[in-house]
Design a protein around this motif. Structure first.
Motif, mmCIF file in Angstrom:
data_model
loop_
_atom_site.group_PDB
_atom_site.id
_atom_site.type_symbol
_atom_site.label_atom_id
_atom_site.label_comp_id
_atom_site.label_asym_id
_atom_site.label_seq_id
_atom_site.Cartn_x
_atom_site.Cartn_y
_atom_site.Cartn_z
ATOM 1 N N PHE A 270 0.875 -1.172 0.000
ATOM 2 C CA PHE A 270 0.000 0.000 0.000
ATOM 3 C C PHE A 270 0.908 1.216 0.000
ATOM 4 O O PHE A 270 1.775 1.356 0.866
ATOM 5 N N GLU A 271 0.721 2.093 -0.977
ATOM 6 C CA GLU A 271 1.599 3.263 -1.111
ATOM 7 C C GLU A 271 0.752 4.517 -1.221
ATOM 8 O O GLU A 271 -0.270 4.528 -1.913
ATOM 9 N N TRP A 272 1.179 5.572 -0.513
ATOM 10 C CA TRP A 272 0.442 6.835 -0.636
ATOM 11 C C TRP A 272 1.393 8.024 -0.627
ATOM 12 O O TRP A 272 2.451 7.996 -0.030
ATOM 13 N N HIS A 273 0.987 9.063 -1.359
ATOM 14 C CA HIS A 273 1.728 10.308 -1.380
ATOM 15 C C HIS A 273 0.831 11.409 -1.929
ATOM 16 O O HIS A 273 -0.298 11.142 -2.357
ATOM 17 N N ALA A 274 1.299 12.626 -1.892
ATOM 18 C CA ALA A 274 0.567 13.749 -2.471
ATOM 19 C C ALA A 274 0.890 13.851 -3.955
ATOM 20 O O ALA A 274 1.966 13.440 -4.391
ATOM 21 N N PRO A 275 -0.030 14.397 -4.760
ATOM 22 C CA PRO A 275 0.273 14.554 -6.188
ATOM 23 C C PRO A 275 1.508 15.412 -6.438
ATOM 24 O O PRO A 275 2.286 15.148 -7.356
ATOM 25 N N VAL A 276 1.693 16.431 -5.606
ATOM 26 C CA VAL A 276 2.863 17.292 -5.694
ATOM 27 C C VAL A 276 3.437 17.418 -4.289
ATOM 28 O O VAL A 276 2.710 17.683 -3.335
ATOM 29 N N ASP A 277 4.729 17.201 -4.156
ATOM 30 C CA ASP A 277 5.389 17.266 -2.847
ATOM 31 C C ASP A 277 6.683 18.046 -3.009
ATOM 32 O O ASP A 277 7.548 17.668 -3.800
ATOM 33 N N ALA A 278 6.813 19.130 -2.262
ATOM 34 C CA ALA A 278 7.977 20.001 -2.408
ATOM 35 C C ALA A 278 9.266 19.347 -1.939
ATOM 36 O O ALA A 278 10.359 19.805 -2.293
ATOM 37 N N VAL B 157 -0.168 -3.997 -5.813
ATOM 38 C CA VAL B 157 0.052 -2.632 -5.341
ATOM 39 C C VAL B 157 -1.272 -1.868 -5.296
ATOM 40 O O VAL B 157 -2.037 -1.878 -6.277
ATOM 41 N N GLN B 158 -1.524 -1.228 -4.169
ATOM 42 C CA GLN B 158 -2.619 -0.273 -4.058
ATOM 43 C C GLN B 158 -1.987 1.093 -3.810
ATOM 44 O O GLN B 158 -1.422 1.343 -2.749
ATOM 45 N N ALA B 159 -2.017 1.962 -4.807
ATOM 46 C CA ALA B 159 -1.390 3.278 -4.711
ATOM 47 C C ALA B 159 -2.473 4.342 -4.616
ATOM 48 O O ALA B 159 -3.413 4.352 -5.414
ATOM 49 N N GLU B 160 -2.328 5.238 -3.635
ATOM 50 C CA GLU B 160 -3.337 6.263 -3.396
ATOM 51 C C GLU B 160 -2.704 7.647 -3.349
ATOM 52 O O GLU B 160 -1.586 7.815 -2.827
ATOM 53 N N LEU B 161 -3.424 8.624 -3.881
ATOM 54 C CA LEU B 161 -3.011 10.023 -3.817
ATOM 55 C C LEU B 161 -3.864 10.753 -2.791
ATOM 56 O O LEU B 161 -5.087 10.581 -2.751
ATOM 57 N N PHE B 162 -3.217 11.569 -1.962
ATOM 58 C CA PHE B 162 -3.903 12.378 -0.964
ATOM 59 C C PHE B 162 -3.517 13.835 -1.169
ATOM 60 O O PHE B 162 -2.439 14.260 -0.737
#
Length: 391
Positions: A324-332, A353-358
């Motif tokens: 399970f993977e998550w991150h923001a669409p844009v990360d500085a 893989v389950q990938a999620e955007l927050f």
């Protein structure tokens, strides 16, 4: 910012400068035994009960010292702290939680921070961990930067995480010998988690790890170094800390201290035993050019190899467990394309893989937004449900 290892620049004018290692923890429990080389990875070197922690009521605390492996393949002594809730059942679930550690000194170790009023632990981490403890899961919290606090050495964190899981399953009084295991971590803790997942098939294939949840992971330190370049940055201190930490783990390939100017050495000495706030304050608004002897970065093959070795996007191994993977669409702070590329490679290799955007305003807020979903995903793995995928 975890890899401005290429602070090595120009020609050395301080050739006598050696890596600066942290002051050893005064507690003898952390010390390596004289017969360490006779131990196998994951062997127990010491166990001791610890005092209760106010942030985790009705929870027993146990520290375990074990044998692990550094980046050069040599034996090291590492530690992990196990939280056992009152509702724990023998062989119940075990979560290895890799805490975010932005530090270079022993006081930054999770096993130390647990007994301080660190706001990150008390506010952000304690809420999430108490929710896990309420489910009856045991939690292992490894000091995944190792005994020299090699901040930035991502592969090392994976090795220590796996050996910590091996070790706590051998401690009889913890009753975890047949427990299913999952891993969770974000940012620096996500580095240790993701590397553990990728290394497990060859390094620890016997571990019954049902899944790994990893968020906001810096997966390509080469891109991070190149992206930072010579510009000043508000969190440059983290890049400097990574350079210092990687030098500790790779002193011959990456002799950072030899190529620092007097200001660079001064700042290095200032943060050599520091934690997040000290590191950020010392490096705020600075750049590579402030600390090095030249206007150009050296294209050293050895130095680049170190950074590549700790970049998961460039690692050819793949996990066998669900991810399970998550991150923001844009990360500085991190290149998110490296995350996407790595997940695409995993999918192509057959990894579930389950990938999620927050969508999130900053790097740490993304952690808070994603952890509930990550914990629920892990809970389903412990219950034996098939892992979903959006490959």
């Amino acid at each position: 910012m975890a890899a401005a290892a290429a602070v090595v620049t120009g020609t050395a004018t301080t050739a006598a400068a050696q890596p600066l290692y942290p002051i050893p923890d005064p507690d003898p429990f952390y010390a390596a035994p004289p017969d360490l080389e006779r131990a196998e990875p994951g062997d127990i070197l010491g166990v001791r009960p610890m005092p209760p922690i106010m942030a985790f009521p009705d929870t027993a605390v146990t520290m375990v010292k074990f044998r692990s492996t550094n980046s050069a393949g040599s034996p090291i002594a590492a530690t992990t702290t196990v939280l056992t809730p009152r509702g724990h059942r023998p062989d119940g679930p075990l979560l290895s939680y890799q805490h975010i550690i932005n530090g270079l000194g022993s006081k930054c170790a999770v096993s130390r921070v647990l007994y301080t009023s660190d706001p990150n632990l008390q506010v952000r981490e304690a809420v999430a961990l108490n929710a896990v403890l309420a489910r009856g899961w045991s939690i292992a919290l490894p000091d995944h930067l190792g005994p020299t606090f090699a901040y930035g050495a991502a592969k090392l964190g994976g090795l220590i995480t796996l050996d910590g899981i091996r070790a706590v399953r051998k401690v009889g009084e913890l009753t975890l010998a047949a427990s299913p295991v999952a891993m969770l971590g974000y940012s620096g803790g996500g580095m240790a988690t993701s590397w553990a997942a990728a290394l497990a098939p060859k390094y620890a294939p016997e571990l019954p790890i049902v899944g790994a949840a990893e968020g906001g992971v810096p997966m390509n330190l080469v891109k991070m170094t190149e992206g930072l370049g010579y510009q000043r940055h508000p969190v440059f201190g983290l890049a400097l800390a990574a350079a210092i930490g990687l030098e500790r783990e790779y002193p011959k390939q990456l002799p950072v201290s030899e190529y620092m100017n007097p200001l660079g050495l001064l700042l290095r000495d200032q943060i050599a035993n520091g934690c997040t706030n000290e590191i950020l304050a010392a490096g705020a608004g600075r750049s590579v050019l402030d600390l090095a002897n030249s206007t150009t970065l050296v294209g050293s093959p050895e130095a680049r190899a170190v950074v590549e070795e700790n970049s998961l996007e460039l690692f050819d191994g793949t996990p066998k467990m669900p991810i399970f993977e998550w991150h923001a669409p844009v990360d500085a702070l991190i290149p998110t394309d490296s995350i996407d590329n790595t997940m695409h490679r995993y999918c192509a290799a057959g990894v579930t893989v389950q990938a999620e955007l927050f969508p999130s305003p900053d790097h740490l807020t993304t952690a808070v937004l994603g952890i509930p979903s990550a914990v629920n995903w892990i809970d389903a793995r412990f219950r034996g449900e098939p892992a979903p995928t959006n490959c």
